[in-house]
Design a protein around this motif. Sequence first.
Motif, PDB file in Angstrom:
ATOM      1  N   LEU A  56      37.384  66.950  20.552  1.00 18.69           N
ATOM      2  CA  LEU A  56      37.838  65.576  20.471  1.00 18.69           C
ATOM      3  C   LEU A  56      38.060  65.139  19.028  1.00 18.69           C
ATOM      4  O   LEU A  56      38.655  64.092  18.793  1.00 18.69           O
ATOM      5  N   ARG A  57      37.585  65.939  18.078  1.00 21.94           N
ATOM      6  CA  ARG A  57      37.793  65.591  16.670  1.00 21.94           C
ATOM      7  C   ARG A  57      39.267  65.616  16.298  1.00 21.94           C
ATOM      8  O   ARG A  57      39.661  65.028  15.304  1.00 21.94           O
ATOM      9  N   LYS A  58      40.077  66.278  17.081  1.00 20.55           N
ATOM     10  CA  LYS A  58      41.511  66.349  16.799  1.00 20.55           C
ATOM     11  C   LYS A  58      42.217  65.034  17.139  1.00 20.55           C
ATOM     12  O   LYS A  58      43.371  64.847  16.786  1.00 20.55           O
ATOM     13  N   LEU A  59      41.542  64.143  17.819  1.00 20.13           N
ATOM     14  CA  LEU A  59      42.136  62.878  18.263  1.00 20.13           C
ATOM     15  C   LEU A  59      41.829  61.756  17.282  1.00 20.13           C
ATOM     16  O   LEU A  59      40.812  61.777  16.590  1.00 20.13           O
TER      17      LEU A  59
ATOM     18  N   ALA B 178      40.635  57.942  16.358  1.00 20.57           N
ATOM     19  CA  ALA B 178      39.402  57.289  16.793  1.00 20.57           C
ATOM     20  C   ALA B 178      39.563  56.544  18.124  1.00 20.57           C
ATOM     21  O   ALA B 178      38.727  56.669  19.024  1.00 20.57           O
ATOM     22  N   VAL B 179      40.642  55.796  18.262  1.00 22.53           N
ATOM     23  CA  VAL B 179      40.852  55.029  19.500  1.00 22.53           C
ATOM     24  C   VAL B 179      41.030  55.966  20.685  1.00 22.53           C
ATOM     25  O   VAL B 179      40.477  55.740  21.767  1.00 22.53           O
ATOM     26  N   ARG B 180      41.765  57.036  20.483  1.00 26.00           N
ATOM     27  CA  ARG B 180      41.991  58.001  21.557  1.00 26.00           C
ATOM     28  C   ARG B 180      40.700  58.757  21.889  1.00 26.00           C
ATOM     29  O   ARG B 180      40.483  59.128  23.041  1.00 26.00           O
ATOM     30  N   GLN B 181      39.836  58.965  20.909  1.00 23.61           N
ATOM     31  CA  GLN B 181      38.544  59.596  21.183  1.00 23.61           C
ATOM     32  C   GLN B 181      37.736  58.745  22.150  1.00 23.61           C
ATOM     33  O   GLN B 181      37.123  59.260  23.086  1.00 23.61           O
TER      34      GLN B 181
ATOM     35  N   GLN C  14      35.735  57.800  27.595  1.00 20.58           N
ATOM     36  CA  GLN C  14      35.654  56.947  28.788  1.00 20.58           C
ATOM     37  C   GLN C  14      36.212  57.664  30.006  1.00 20.58           C
ATOM     38  O   GLN C  14      35.658  57.548  31.106  1.00 20.58           O
ATOM     39  N   LEU C  15      37.302  58.385  29.837  1.00 19.57           N
ATOM     40  CA  LEU C  15      37.865  59.144  30.955  1.00 19.57           C
ATOM     41  C   LEU C  15      36.909  60.236  31.420  1.00 19.57           C
ATOM     42  O   LEU C  15      36.742  60.463  32.623  1.00 19.57           O
TER      43      LEU C  15
ATOM     44  N   LEU D 262      46.997  61.659  17.487  1.00 23.54           N
ATOM     45  CA  LEU D 262      46.183  62.742  16.948  1.00 23.54           C
ATOM     46  C   LEU D 262      45.647  62.343  15.583  1.00 23.54           C
ATOM     47  O   LEU D 262      46.243  61.532  14.871  1.00 23.54           O
ATOM     48  N   ALA D 263      44.522  62.929  15.201  1.00 21.80           N
ATOM     49  CA  ALA D 263      43.928  62.632  13.896  1.00 21.80           C
ATOM     50  C   ALA D 263      44.825  63.131  12.768  1.00 21.80           C
ATOM     51  O   ALA D 263      45.032  62.442  11.779  1.00 21.80           O
ATOM     52  N   ASP D 264      45.375  64.324  12.926  1.00 19.87           N
ATOM     53  CA  ASP D 264      46.265  64.895  11.916  1.00 19.87           C
ATOM     54  C   ASP D 264      47.667  64.982  12.514  1.00 19.87           C
ATOM     55  O   ASP D 264      48.001  65.933  13.207  1.00 19.87           O
ATOM     56  N   THR D 265      48.480  63.956  12.259  1.00 22.46           N
ATOM     57  CA  THR D 265      49.819  63.904  12.857  1.00 22.46           C
ATOM     58  C   THR D 265      50.797  64.843  12.167  1.00 22.46           C
ATOM     59  O   THR D 265      51.882  65.071  12.687  1.00 22.46           O
ATOM     60  N   SER D 266      50.423  65.399  11.026  1.00 16.41           N
ATOM     61  CA  SER D 266      51.342  66.298  10.319  1.00 16.41           C
ATOM     62  C   SER D 266      51.388  67.676  10.969  1.00 16.41           C
ATOM     63  O   SER D 266      52.377  68.385  10.845  1.00 16.41           O
TER      64      SER D 266
END
Length: 126
Positions: free
Chosen positions: A1-4, A6-9, A14-15, A39-43
């Motif tokens: 989940l670290r790849k996401l 913060a909001v998506r985490q 929750q899911l 994603l956390a790293d969009t590049s």
Amino acid sequence: LRKLAAVRQIEAAQLMIAMNKFSINYAKSLVGATPPSQLADTSQPKKLAGLSDAQIALMENESTKLDKEYQLVEESYGSDHLDLVVARGYLCRLLENARVVRYLAQSFPEILSEFQKMTTSAQMPV
């Protein structure tokens, strides 16, 4: 989940809680279904083994739709549950009246049967 992001985490957590699924494969599927903007790293582009770009895009779309539907259900659950409890209570009170039961038995036996099933299930915990 670290790849996401913060909001998506938080959404993913929750899911996972709502679905009662805490496996690594489920977490990977949530990451795979996440749009690149979340994603956390969009590049760095996402790479999932065995999936084409079209399949990943389809997963992202389906995940977005599912998230929206889940939120709608979650928002209306409380009021829907209250309506159901009130309706069950009213139905129980109706079936306590012998005249109503006799009329339904004579005129609408299949409806009476369904009403009785509903009141029986109303006595079980929700």
